[in-house]
Design a protein around this motif. Structure first.
Motif, PDB file in Angstrom:
ATOM      1  N   ARG A   5     108.916 -41.019 -19.544  1.00 21.09           N
ATOM      2  CA  ARG A   5     109.869 -41.260 -18.455  1.00 21.09           C
ATOM      3  C   ARG A   5     109.175 -41.932 -17.273  1.00 21.09           C
ATOM      4  O   ARG A   5     109.678 -42.892 -16.710  1.00 21.09           O
ATOM      5  CB  ARG A   5     110.515 -39.947 -18.010  1.00 21.09           C
ATOM      6  N   GLU A  45     119.968 -36.379 -16.920  1.00 17.91           N
ATOM      7  CA  GLU A  45     119.223 -35.689 -17.976  1.00 17.91           C
ATOM      8  C   GLU A  45     118.967 -34.231 -17.595  1.00 17.91           C
ATOM      9  O   GLU A  45     118.973 -33.341 -18.450  1.00 17.91           O
ATOM     10  CB  GLU A  45     117.899 -36.411 -18.237  1.00 17.91           C
ATOM     11  N   ALA A 206     110.173 -34.718 -14.316  1.00 17.82           N
ATOM     12  CA  ALA A 206     111.043 -34.567 -15.490  1.00 17.82           C
ATOM     13  C   ALA A 206     110.237 -34.507 -16.779  1.00 17.82           C
ATOM     14  O   ALA A 206     110.571 -33.737 -17.693  1.00 17.82           O
ATOM     15  CB  ALA A 206     112.050 -35.718 -15.540  1.00 17.82           C
ATOM     16  N   ASP A 207     109.165 -35.296 -16.862  1.00 21.73           N
ATOM     17  CA  ASP A 207     108.290 -35.203 -18.042  1.00 21.73           C
ATOM     18  C   ASP A 207     107.711 -33.800 -18.174  1.00 21.73           C
ATOM     19  O   ASP A 207     107.669 -33.232 -19.272  1.00 21.73           O
ATOM     20  CB  ASP A 207     107.155 -36.226 -17.928  1.00 21.73           C
ATOM     21  N   SER A 210     110.405 -31.329 -19.420  1.00 20.28           N
ATOM     22  CA  SER A 210     111.208 -31.786 -20.557  1.00 20.28           C
ATOM     23  C   SER A 210     111.569 -30.667 -21.534  1.00 20.28           C
ATOM     24  O   SER A 210     112.655 -30.664 -22.103  1.00 20.28           O
ATOM     25  CB  SER A 210     110.500 -32.918 -21.286  1.00 20.28           C
TER      26      SER A 210
END
Length: 226
Positions: A5, A45, A206-207, A210
């Motif tokens: 990402r 997401e 976000a990574d 995840s």
């Protein structure tokens, strides 16, 4: 740990930076559209679903990443203008005096005048939390940049695409605009270096998260007063 990402969004933001400098006929508008599209994608997401784009966009900005505190900062000049327009002159003047908001056309940056909600409520405790948060950087970025550029290809009525100062390291500054009634109004400008750094930093978050995504939606979103 995958960093796809961050790598993908970093590539898009490098393209946006080139556009902001005039390459391929681009400018601030094209750069802002790319930055906000990347932010919306990350928020979607984190909290999938329909009809919640504004809520999750703001939620992500004020809850995640090293810029969360900045994104939850309240634009005092825009709040004062809102209170004045809604005839809450008493609170508008209290805030103007407490945070030294000049009425003349002096160049202002966010660090000069803007505050966190606790300090504003200490001066004007009756202002509703939802109203305060409508004037946070995160909320203004959504309504005046993300949505306005997406639907009208221009900033909204409270923002502008031109910086008032070229001083290095600024995140936001205020444009002075003279209205038809000869009153000075201030518009908020998000400096492009800071704006393009936001999605890159949040993509890294976000990574890291995840394995925990998607998140359950809050019962009450921050923008609604949670």
């Amino acid at each position: 740990m995958s960093n796809w990402r961050r790598n993908w969004i970093a590539d898009k933001c490098q393209l946006a930076m080139r556009l902001s400098r005039g390459e391929a006929g681009g400018g601030y508008a094209e750069a802002a559209i790319l930055a906000c599209a990347a932010l919306s994608a990350l928020a979607a997401e984190l909290w999938p679903g329909k009809g919640i784009d504004r809520f999750r966009f703001i939620e992500m900005l004020v809850k995640l990443g090293p810029e969360a505190s900045t994104c939850s900062t309240i634009s005092v000049p825009l709040l004062v203008q809102h209170l004045t327009s809604t005839r809450n002159i008493t609170d508008a003047e209290k805030l103007r005096r407490a945070f030294a908001i000049p009425q003349i056309s002096r160049v202002l940056t966010g660090s000069d005048v803007d505050q966190h909600e606790e300090k504003i409520l200490a001066v004007c405790p009756t202002i509703k939390l939802k109203v305060l948060r409508q004037h946070s950087y995160a909320s203004i970025l959504y309504s005046e940049i993300r949505s306005s550029y997406a639907h009208q290809y221009q900033p909204g009525v409270q923002a502008d695409s031109f910086p008032m100062t070229m001083r290095a390291g600024q995140k936001v500054s205020y444009i002075n605009r003279l209205s038809d009634d000869l009153q000075t109004h201030r518009l908020l400008h998000f400096h492009i270096d800071w704006l393009l750094a936001l999605p890159v930093g949040l993509a890294g978050i976000a990574d890291d998260l995840s394995s925990e995504m998607p998140h359950p939606c809050p019962i009450i979103w921050w923008s609604e007063g949670a």
